[in-house]
Scaffold this motif. Structure first.
Motif, short mmCIF file in Angstrom:
data_model
loop_
_atom_site.label_atom_id
_atom_site.label_comp_id
_atom_site.label_asym_id
_atom_site.label_seq_id
_atom_site.Cartn_x
_atom_site.Cartn_y
_atom_site.Cartn_z
N PHE A 1 85.24 1.46 59.95
CA PHE A 1 84.99 2.80 60.47
C PHE A 1 86.01 3.78 59.90
CE2 PHE A 1 85.69 6.12 63.63
CZ PHE A 1 84.40 6.57 63.84
N ASN A 2 87.29 3.39 59.96
CA ASN A 2 88.36 4.25 59.44
C ASN A 2 88.21 4.47 57.94
OD1 ASN A 2 89.44 4.42 61.96
ND2 ASN A 2 90.98 2.82 61.63
N ASP B 1 85.60 6.91 57.34
CA ASP B 1 86.07 8.21 57.79
C ASP B 1 86.99 8.85 56.75
OD1 ASP B 1 85.78 9.92 59.97
OD2 ASP B 1 87.91 9.59 60.48
N SER C 1 86.31 12.27 54.46
CA SER C 1 87.18 13.45 54.46
C SER C 1 87.57 13.82 53.04
CB SER C 1 88.46 13.20 55.25
OG SER C 1 88.19 12.55 56.43
N SER D 1 79.27 17.17 56.72
CA SER D 1 79.84 16.72 57.99
C SER D 1 78.78 16.11 58.88
CB SER D 1 80.49 17.88 58.73
OG SER D 1 81.56 18.35 57.98
N ALA E 1 78.94 12.39 59.91
CA ALA E 1 79.15 12.10 61.33
C ALA E 1 78.27 10.94 61.74
CB ALA E 1 78.84 13.33 62.18
N GLY F 1 79.06 7.63 59.63
CA GLY F 1 80.32 7.04 60.06
C GLY F 1 80.12 5.90 61.04
N GLU G 1 81.04 12.76 69.57
CA GLU G 1 82.44 13.11 69.32
C GLU G 1 82.65 14.62 69.26
OE1 GLU G 1 80.81 10.97 67.59
OE2 GLU G 1 82.03 9.28 66.94
N GLU H 1 92.36 16.04 67.82
CA GLU H 1 92.70 14.62 67.85
C GLU H 1 94.04 14.38 68.54
OE1 GLU H 1 91.59 12.37 64.48
OE2 GLU H 1 89.66 13.11 65.20
#
Lengths: 755, 77
Positions: A338-339, A342, A346, A371, A375, A378, A628, A649
């Motif tokens: 997931f990270n 992400d 970005s 995005s 989203a 992701g 989110e 965040e």
């Protein structure tokens, strides 16, 4: 040339399909009821053969949507040949479907799959004897080992070149005049496969009776004049019995069974896994492992070791920190991927953003399109991880045992044990959960289950929970964030239970669906099969991300980036990315939020708040793209309020939530109601698109209305009872009146039905 | 001796004589091979006592007790 694969569930049909078509398979939708249809090409013959994978079925009766799909495909699409896949280790029950397929006017070939397992166990099947007894070509294959496939396809093509007339193995069990009359009536109506339709009509099959009312009437009166057999005029019993008698008398000549054997490995595994005492704890342990692999930020609880020894792992301070390690511990594989996604996203967004200099175009591409898609994409790694876990459970045969263990509990709510799995998957992600409802045989059960899946709060709703609960604790100094979080989860589950109970008594009324299912033998899952399965799911999801979800995110972007006079509102705070660019109350979204604000008054975040209260409405709308966004939106608004950008965040969103709570003057019950609203309302676009595909036409709109109504009522209850405890009596009174009304209505209705 | 399938103890075995279910349940029982004259062996009950698991026609089938109540069996005493 078109071949269709038909057979029982668990007969290895999909494995055979995968090996025949290789990587050429693609997933499409069925017309009418949408269920995956898989199509691929077999290229090793002189002629290319299109192969279609039909859903696994036990019979061609019209009681489950899968049976209807397979039946309609065979009868209407008229494949050139049907490959009837048979699990050779379970000939008797598998051949039952064969006797029905053989009644259609289509060439048929039997693929005797898993022949290697039969030989291994010491049994032997005489293939040519079976072929003589059954009367259609039979080829022994092993899909897993890849043997016999060329012969199967070759003989299939041969069979397809000769037209075949449907034949019934049970006509001897019926009075000759009944059988002849039924067939001749249908021939006169000029239907194809008259023998198949005739048999189903004699059985008084719902679909046939509707399609041929005149012929049915004639047959009914003929049946009355005939002498009764053992089954006293129950032709369904006569025919089912005759099919099995035919099979046992004919296949016994072909099967040589080794003498009695002891407990198989599968039996031993089953003894432990469905044990009277340990069965349920083992189940919860397995479930925990699957979720831990996917979502945990403290994998295998290694975090404690670092802390106890006061050492950081060697990659502390490097780029790997955050990716695979946080203060909480090592990330689970699901979180690492997931990270990784992400971070990559970005980078791409920044890079593309740097290339475009026109502000509105840059905003459209970066904040809107990229995005939005990212989203949704992701979630792909975690969805796949969850799918992988559950596919393994499914392939090993354990899934059926879960239903077996839990059926007793679920029956109380008018569901079967099979509904458990999609619900529990909902805690991870609603998308795979909704897809999984396909395993439910009953349409009403399926509808009720899909509707409550969003109530099982998914991973993406966790940020809302942690941020808002943290905000409450920081701002008001009351309660404990963990207690608030867990009670909100519990609220979702309770809401789901009540919703199912209410639906099963009202709109989705029906008998508790029967629970008569096969418990397949345990076996090791095949790695190749799992990969193909996951690849299919990923493709499906990505397709959706680029169509429905793409369109909806662009619309939301437009609403929040433009004012009513279509002037573009430039970004106000630096460093904000994602769909969170709410700009100000001048945007269309902001204005809509203001218009909607009074609607939220019963829930504590409407008119009673000051002029900033509209952000709650706007945040809920942006949450439709991905949950989110709710907290991300707060980050933006908090910036406007506090006079500077607040990182959404930071402190897991608690800072932003605190600023919003502080600025809007919302009360504790109001915040709780806001959490409850987001937990139970319309899920994200990805889940909506999935649900829409699973529902027949028209039902989806009602489902959205149901979600809106449910969340409105639930969060109103939370707010009013939280603010004024005595209002609980009012709600109880309303509930009592509703229960009485439903009971009275149902009583009247059932009286009218029986009259 | 006649006995309902739902009253079987683990390990007990018998032959189906009559099925009194209706509609969907009857169809499903037939399709899964529960027809007159077939031999059924009760294997076990689920941890919560219901549903039950039986061996029939060489495979394992699970059904609820109230569904098994519609299946009349002949047990060799």
């Amino acid at each position: 040339m078109k071949f269709a694969l038909a057979g029982n569930p668990n007969c290895g049909k999909t494995t055979l399909f995968n090996i025949l078509t290789g990587s050429s398979a693609h997933v499409g939708n069925w017309p009418g009821v949408t269920v995956d249809k898989r199509e691929g090409k077999y290229k090793k013959n002189d002629v290319d053969v299109d192969v279609v994978d039909l859903p696994g079925i036990y019979s061609l009766s019209p009681y489950t949507s899968e049976e209807v799909i397979a039946r309609n495909y065979i009868l209407d699409e008229k494949p050139d040949c049907i490959i009837n896949v048979i699990d050779a280790t379970n000939l008797e029950r598998n051949l039952y479907l064969t006797t029905q397929i053989m009644e259609c006017d289509t060439p048929v070939i039997l693929a005797l799959n898993m022949i290697d397992l039969v030989n291994q166990s010491g049994d032997r099947i005489d293939v040519s004897a079976l072929e003589r007894a059954i009367g259609v070509p039979v080829v022994a294959v092993s899909a897993l080992k890849g043997t016999g496939l060329a012969e199967l396809m070759e003989r299939g093509v041969q069979a397809a070149s000769v037209p075949r007339k449907g034949e019934s193995v049970v006509k001897k069990a019926l009075a000759p005049e009944l059988y002849e009359r039924a067939v001749s009536l249908l021939v006169r109506e000029d239907v194809s496969s008259p023998v198949f339709h005739a048999m189903k009509l004699i059985e008084c099959d719902e679909l046939e009776v509707q399609a041929h009312p005149a012929a049915n009437g004639e047959l009914l009166s003929l049946k009355k004049s005939l002498p009764k057999d053992e089954f006293e005029g129950d032709y369904e019993a006569t025919i089912a019995n005759a099919r099995y008698e035919y099979i046992t008398s004919h296949y016994s000549t072909a099967l040589f069974k080794k003498d009695e054997r002891g407990l198989t490995k599968s039996d031993k595994a089953d003894r432990v896994l469905t044990h009277k005492v340990f069965g349920i704890p083992i189940f919860f342990a397995i479930l925990f492992v699957v979720f831990h692999m996917t979502f945990s930020e403290n994998f295998l609880f290694l975090g404690g070791i670092f802390e106890a020894n006061g050492v950081a792992p060697c990659f502390a301070g490097t780029a790997y920190e955050g990716l695979i390690w946080t203060d909480a511990g090592i990330n689970s594989p699901g979180v690492i991927f997931f990270n990784l996604f992400d971070m990559t996203f970005s980078l791409i967004i920044d890079w593309v953003g740097g290339l475009i200099s026109i502000p509105w175009l840059q905003s459209l591409v970066c904040d809107g399109i990229l995005s939005g898609i990212f989203a949704v994409l992701g979630f792909l790694p975690q969805i796949l991880f969850l799918f992988l876990g559950f596919s393994i459970l499914e392939d090993t045969g354990y899934m059926a045992r879960i239903a077996f263990i839990l059926d007793r509990i679920f029956r109380k709510f008018g569901l079967s044990g099979r509904a458990f799995l999609p619900m529990i998957m909902g805690f991870g992600c609603s998308v795979p959960a909704i897809v999984n409802t396909r395993t439910l045989a009953d349409d009403k059960e399926k509808t009720a289950t899909i509707r409550v899946i969003p109530f099982f709060s998914c991973g993406a709703k966790v940020p809302i929970l942690t941020a808002m609960a943290g905000g409450i604790v920081t701002k008001f100094g009351v309660g404990n964030a963990d207690v608030i979080t867990y009670s909100m989860y519990a609220l979702g589950v309770i809401a789901a239970i009540f919703s199912v109970l209410i639906m099963r008594k009202t709109t989705q009324r029906g008998e508790t669906p029967p629970f008569i299912m096969e418990l397949p033998a345990y076996h090791m899952p095949s790695g190749k099969g799992l990969v193909i399965h996951l690849w299919d799911k990923a493709k499906h999801f990505v397709q959706k991300a680029f169509t429905v979800i793409f369109a909806s995110t662009v619309i939301i972007w437009f609403l929040q980036s433009f004012a009513w006079n279509f002037t573009f509102l430039p970004e106000e705070a630096e460093g904000i990315d994602g769909l969170v660019n709410l700009h100000s109350e001048r945007s269309i979204l902001g204005t809509i939020g203001k218009v909607l604000q009074p609607l939220f008054t019963p829930m504590g975040f409407g008119s009673q708040l000051n002029s900033l209260g509209w952000v709650f409405a706007a945040a809920a709308i942006t949450g439709l793209v991905a949950k989110e966004n709710v907290i991300a939106t707060f980050g933006v608004l908090a910036a406007a309020v506090a006079g500077g950008y607040i990182d959404p965040e930071a402190e897991e969103g608690v800072t932003a939530a605190f600023a919003i709570i502080d600025a809007t003057g919302i009360t504790v019950p109001g915040v709780l109601a806001f959490i409850a609203f987001n937990m139970t309302t319309v899920p994200c676009f990805a889940a909506c698109a999935t649900a829409k595909a699973e529902f027949p036409k028209g039902k989806f709109i009602w489902t959205v209305l149901f979600w809106l109504a449910a969340s409105y009522i639930i969060s109103s209850i939370v707010y009013t009872v939280g603010s004024w405890w005595w209002t609980s009596f009012i709600w109880l009174a309303v509930a009592a009146v509703a229960v009485v009304c439903i009971a009275l209505y149902n009583q009247k209705h059932s009286l009218r039905q029986s009259a | 001796m006649q006995k309902l399938l739902s009253a079987f103890k683990p390990g007990e075995e018998g032959i189906v004589t009559k099925i009194s279910a209706e509609g969907k349940i009857k169809r499903r029982l037939f399709d899964m091979g529960v027809t007159p004259h077939v031999r059924i062996r009760m294997r076990k009950a689920a941890p919560l006592g219901d549903p039950i698991e039986v061996t029939i026609r060489g495979y394992e089938l699970t059904l609820r007790k109230n569904e098994a109540e519609t299946v009349m069996m002949e047990v060799e005493a």
